[in-house]
Design an enzyme around this catalytic site. Structure first.
Site, short mmCIF file in Angstrom:
data_model
loop_
_atom_site.label_atom_id
_atom_site.label_comp_id
_atom_site.label_asym_id
_atom_site.label_seq_id
_atom_site.Cartn_x
_atom_site.Cartn_y
_atom_site.Cartn_z
N ASP A 33 11.94 54.77 47.23
CA ASP A 33 12.00 54.36 45.82
C ASP A 33 10.59 54.45 45.23
OD1 ASP A 33 14.18 52.48 44.04
OD2 ASP A 33 12.08 52.49 43.40
N ILE A 34 10.51 54.94 44.00
CA ILE A 34 9.21 55.14 43.35
C ILE A 34 8.53 53.82 43.00
CG2 ILE A 34 9.95 55.22 40.92
CD1 ILE A 34 8.30 57.84 40.70
N ASN A 91 24.00 49.01 43.06
CA ASN A 91 24.25 48.52 41.71
C ASN A 91 25.25 49.47 41.05
OD1 ASN A 91 22.36 46.43 42.01
ND2 ASN A 91 20.69 47.81 41.46
N GLU A 99 20.89 51.72 36.76
CA GLU A 99 20.10 52.44 35.76
C GLU A 99 20.23 53.95 35.89
OE1 GLU A 99 16.12 50.90 35.97
OE2 GLU A 99 16.71 49.02 35.00
N VAL A 100 20.27 54.44 37.12
CA VAL A 100 20.37 55.90 37.31
C VAL A 100 21.84 56.24 37.61
CG1 VAL A 100 19.62 57.86 38.70
CG2 VAL A 100 18.01 56.01 38.19
N HIS A 104 23.62 55.54 44.28
CA HIS A 104 22.52 55.36 45.23
C HIS A 104 22.65 54.00 45.89
CE1 HIS A 104 21.27 54.22 41.18
NE2 HIS A 104 20.55 53.25 41.72
N HIS A 106 20.42 51.22 47.72
CA HIS A 106 19.08 50.72 48.03
C HIS A 106 19.13 50.16 49.46
CE1 HIS A 106 17.66 50.37 43.72
NE2 HIS A 106 18.97 50.33 43.52
P1 5GP Z 1 19.25 51.15 39.88
O1 5GP Z 1 18.65 50.14 38.95
O2 5GP Z 1 19.95 52.27 39.15
O3 5GP Z 1 20.12 50.52 40.95
O4 5GP Z 1 18.05 51.75 40.71
C1 5GP Z 1 17.36 52.89 40.31
C2 5GP Z 1 16.15 52.99 41.20
O5 5GP Z 1 15.63 54.30 41.10
C3 5GP Z 1 15.02 52.03 40.85
O6 5GP Z 1 14.72 51.19 41.95
C4 5GP Z 1 13.86 52.96 40.48
O7 5GP Z 1 12.60 52.48 40.91
C5 5GP Z 1 14.24 54.25 41.19
N1 5GP Z 1 13.74 55.46 40.53
C6 5GP Z 1 13.83 55.77 39.20
N2 5GP Z 1 13.27 56.97 38.96
C7 5GP Z 1 12.84 57.44 40.17
C8 5GP Z 1 12.20 58.67 40.57
O8 5GP Z 1 11.90 59.55 39.77
N3 5GP Z 1 11.94 58.80 41.90
C9 5GP Z 1 12.25 57.83 42.82
N4 5GP Z 1 11.94 58.07 44.10
N5 5GP Z 1 12.86 56.68 42.46
C10 5GP Z 1 13.15 56.49 41.16
#
Ligand code: 5GP
Length: 120
Positions: A33-34, A91, A99-100, A104, A106
């Site tokens: 994760d970034i 999520n 968010e994405v 995915h 985690h």
């Molecule tokens: P969500 O909130 O959708 O469950 O988690 C999305 C995750 O994607 C977040 O923890 C965020 O830090 C990670 N993320 C967003 N953009 C990028 C990216 O460009 N590269 C990587 N490696 N992680 C990302």
């Protein structure tokens, strides 16, 4: 569900955005994760175009589902938390805090993680 081909994880899968790869197989990619929230914070994604957990379970082949679940444990092993313990979280949707819009998981670990949710 309509899949957005321009979401950030689709772009990582196409190699348009770099990632720190942890594990890969036919059906699955795992990368760091970034913005890590724990000493271990790795994301495990299917290579197929699935928006979220619901989309995945409703449409994916059993082989894809099995591969993703197995990959999560492989990642826990690679990252050294298989025995100490870890948390897996997908999520899902608006109230799930996704968010994405590409499924995915985690994988968190490397410290005591406390309770799953903070009390409101
Ligand atoms: P969500 O909130 O959708 O469950 O988690 C999305 C995750 O994607 C977040 O923890 C965020 O830090 C990670 N993320 C967003 N953009 C990028 C990216 O460009 N590269 C990587 N490696 N992680 C990302």
């Amino acid at each position: 569900m309509i899949y957005d081909d321009n979401n950030v994880f689709a772009r990582i899968l196409r190699g348009e955005i770099p990632c720190k790869k942890v594990y890969e197989d036919t059906h699955t990619l795992a990368f760091e994760d970034i913005n890590p929230l724990a000493p271990v914070h790795t994301l495990v994604i299917p290579k197929g175009k699935y928006v979220c957990m619901t989309d995945f379970i409703e449409k994916a082949l059993d082989a894809e589902i099995a591969a993703l679940q197995r990959a999560i444990v492989k990642v826990a092993d690679i990252k050294g938390v298989k025995d100490s313990g870890y948390r897996v979280c997908a999520n899902t949707g608006v109230e799930g805090g996704q968010e994405v819009p590409h499924l995915h998981f985690h994988v968190f670990g490397g410290r005591p993680l406390g309770r799953v949710l903070a009390r409101p």
